[in-house]
Design a protein around this motif. Structure first.
Motif, PDB file in Angstrom:
ATOM      1  N   THR A  45       0.827  -1.204   0.000  1.00 25.75           N
ATOM      2  CA  THR A  45       0.000   0.000   0.000  1.00 25.75           C
ATOM      3  C   THR A  45       0.867   1.262   0.000  1.00 25.75           C
ATOM      4  O   THR A  45       0.586   2.235  -0.700  1.00 25.75           O
ATOM      5  CB  THR A  45      -0.921   0.018   1.227  1.00 25.75           C
ATOM      6  N   SER A  46       1.943   1.218   0.781  1.00 25.99           N
ATOM      7  CA  SER A  46       2.853   2.363   0.860  1.00 25.99           C
ATOM      8  C   SER A  46       3.469   2.667  -0.503  1.00 25.99           C
ATOM      9  O   SER A  46       3.544   3.823  -0.924  1.00 25.99           O
ATOM     10  CB  SER A  46       3.958   2.089   1.884  1.00 25.99           C
ATOM     11  N   GLU A  47       3.903   1.628  -1.210  1.00 25.03           N
ATOM     12  CA  GLU A  47       4.509   1.823  -2.531  1.00 25.03           C
ATOM     13  C   GLU A  47       3.494   2.396  -3.519  1.00 25.03           C
ATOM     14  O   GLU A  47       3.820   3.274  -4.326  1.00 25.03           O
ATOM     15  CB  GLU A  47       5.048   0.490  -3.056  1.00 25.03           C
ATOM     16  N   MET A  48       2.270   1.927  -3.447  1.00 20.37           N
ATOM     17  CA  MET A  48       1.225   2.422  -4.340  1.00 20.37           C
ATOM     18  C   MET A  48       0.941   3.896  -4.059  1.00 20.37           C
ATOM     19  O   MET A  48       0.795   4.707  -4.981  1.00 20.37           O
ATOM     20  CB  MET A  48      -0.052   1.601  -4.181  1.00 20.37           C
ATOM     21  N   LEU A  49       0.880   4.257  -2.786  1.00 18.56           N
ATOM     22  CA  LEU A  49       0.617   5.645  -2.405  1.00 18.56           C
ATOM     23  C   LEU A  49       1.762   6.565  -2.847  1.00 18.56           C
ATOM     24  O   LEU A  49       1.533   7.714  -3.255  1.00 18.56           O
ATOM     25  CB  LEU A  49       0.406   5.743  -0.893  1.00 18.56           C
ATOM     26  N   GLN A  50       2.992   6.058  -2.756  1.00 14.13           N
ATOM     27  CA  GLN A  50       4.148   6.860  -3.196  1.00 14.13           C
ATOM     28  C   GLN A  50       4.055   7.165  -4.689  1.00 14.13           C
ATOM     29  O   GLN A  50       4.301   8.296  -5.126  1.00 14.13           O
ATOM     30  CB  GLN A  50       5.448   6.114  -2.876  1.00 14.13           C
ATOM     31  N   LYS A  51       3.711   6.159  -5.482  1.00 12.60           N
ATOM     32  CA  LYS A  51       3.588   6.351  -6.923  1.00 12.60           C
ATOM     33  C   LYS A  51       2.469   7.345  -7.251  1.00 12.60           C
ATOM     34  O   LYS A  51       2.622   8.214  -8.113  1.00 12.60           O
ATOM     35  CB  LYS A  51       3.313   5.012  -7.615  1.00 12.60           C
ATOM     36  N   ILE A  52       1.336   7.218  -6.543  1.00 14.74           N
ATOM     37  CA  ILE A  52       0.216   8.132  -6.766  1.00 14.74           C
ATOM     38  C   ILE A  52       0.604   9.556  -6.391  1.00 14.74           C
ATOM     39  O   ILE A  52       0.276  10.518  -7.090  1.00 14.74           O
ATOM     40  CB  ILE A  52      -1.011   7.675  -5.940  1.00 14.74           C
ATOM     41  N   CYS A  53       1.346   9.687  -5.289  1.00 17.11           N
ATOM     42  CA  CYS A  53       1.783  11.010  -4.827  1.00 17.11           C
ATOM     43  C   CYS A  53       2.714  11.665  -5.839  1.00 17.11           C
ATOM     44  O   CYS A  53       2.559  12.846  -6.167  1.00 17.11           O
ATOM     45  CB  CYS A  53       2.474  10.875  -3.466  1.00 17.11           C
ATOM     46  N   VAL A  54       3.684  10.892  -6.352  1.00 21.17           N
ATOM     47  CA  VAL A  54       4.636  11.419  -7.337  1.00 21.17           C
ATOM     48  C   VAL A  54       3.901  11.830  -8.610  1.00 21.17           C
ATOM     49  O   VAL A  54       4.145  12.898  -9.173  1.00 21.17           O
ATOM     50  CB  VAL A  54       5.726  10.374  -7.657  1.00 21.17           C
ATOM     51  N   ARG A  55       2.976  10.989  -9.062  1.00 24.08           N
ATOM     52  CA  ARG A  55       2.204  11.315 -10.267  1.00 24.08           C
ATOM     53  C   ARG A  55       1.394  12.594 -10.075  1.00 24.08           C
ATOM     54  O   ARG A  55       1.278  13.420 -10.980  1.00 24.08           O
ATOM     55  CB  ARG A  55       1.275  10.161 -10.624  1.00 24.08           C
ATOM     56  N   ASN A  56       0.854  12.762  -8.890  1.00 26.49           N
ATOM     57  CA  ASN A  56       0.067  13.951  -8.588  1.00 26.49           C
ATOM     58  C   ASN A  56       0.936  15.206  -8.574  1.00 26.49           C
ATOM     59  O   ASN A  56       0.544  16.264  -9.085  1.00 26.49           O
ATOM     60  CB  ASN A  56      -0.633  13.784  -7.239  1.00 26.49           C
ATOM     61  N   LEU A  57       2.150  15.082  -7.998  1.00 23.15           N
ATOM     62  CA  LEU A  57       3.073  16.219  -7.964  1.00 23.15           C
ATOM     63  C   LEU A  57       3.520  16.610  -9.373  1.00 23.15           C
ATOM     64  O   LEU A  57       3.604  17.787  -9.706  1.00 23.15           O
ATOM     65  CB  LEU A  57       4.291  15.881  -7.095  1.00 23.15           C
TER      66      LEU A  57
END
Length: 213
Positions: free
Chosen positions: A1-13
């Protein structure tokens, strides 16, 4: 879940950054990408140029002589900059303007067009690996052209980038070491030598070569 959230966060930034980039900033970045491809790791002064934004033009269209504007009417002027042009034979330095339109490059003397180079016929663009501002525009051997154009530009990275983008000839830009050959005209060639010294100089040496320090 943490890895998925990191990817989503980077994409959002990244999305937020891209949507916030202005049209002017986008053009700057696109030009700097071309400059990097041509000069990165090849020419001295490149790293120092990174923080310096390119201008749309160094001189405005209104700064050109009306006679010149009349001669190139119908062409969209994209970039104008003061340059020093060196004669192909005696290498005498002359103040000129380099005018880049959508389809051609012009070397201009006050109210006269000294040379016109259609981008479609441009054979190459050469500059040295040192910190000088010399650029040679190589032209075809025909009766329309007097020979290759030797110019000295204060904003070498900006000028060469603008030229190769407008001409769509990025692959023809060469950064040379030591020396380069240029066409004088009528089947003759000259040699330009690049060297290092305590102060910048451009002169004709005893052997008749153009020496750039």
């Amino acid at each position: 879940t943490s890895e998925m959230l990191q990817k989503i966060c980077v994409r959002n930034l990244v999305r937020k950054y891209c949507r916030g980039v202005t049209a002017e900033r986008k053009v700057q970045l696109q030009q700097k990408v071309v400059t990097s491809a041509v000069f990165s790791g090849k020419k001295e002064g490149y790293l120092e140029s990174l923080s310096q934004p390119f201008l749309d033009t160094r001189l405005k269209e209104n700064d050109l002589n009306p006679k010149v504007l009349q001669l190139i009417r119908g062409e969209n002027i994209k970039y104008v900059t003061p340059v020093i042009k060196y004669d192909r034979n005696g290498f005498k330095a002359r103040e000129r303007l380099l005018v880049l339109t959508q389809s051609s490059a012009y070397v201009v003397e006050t109210a006269k067009i000294k040379q016109k180079i259609d981008y479609s016929t441009l054979k190459g663009i050469s500059t040295s690996n040192l910190s000088d501002g010399i650029v040679v525009i190589h032209v075809p051997e025909d009766n329309k052209q007097k020979g290759d154009v030797i110019l000295q530009c204060e904003h070498i990275f900006e000028t060469v980038t603008k030229l190769c983008i407008l001409a769509n000839k990025q692959s023809l830009v060469k950064v040379v070491k030591g020396s380069l050959r240029f066409r004088v005209g009528s089947g003759k060639e000259g040699t330009m030598v690049f060297t290092v010294g305590p102060e910048p100089q451009v002169f004709k040496d005893k052997t008749g070569q153009l020496t750039v320090v």
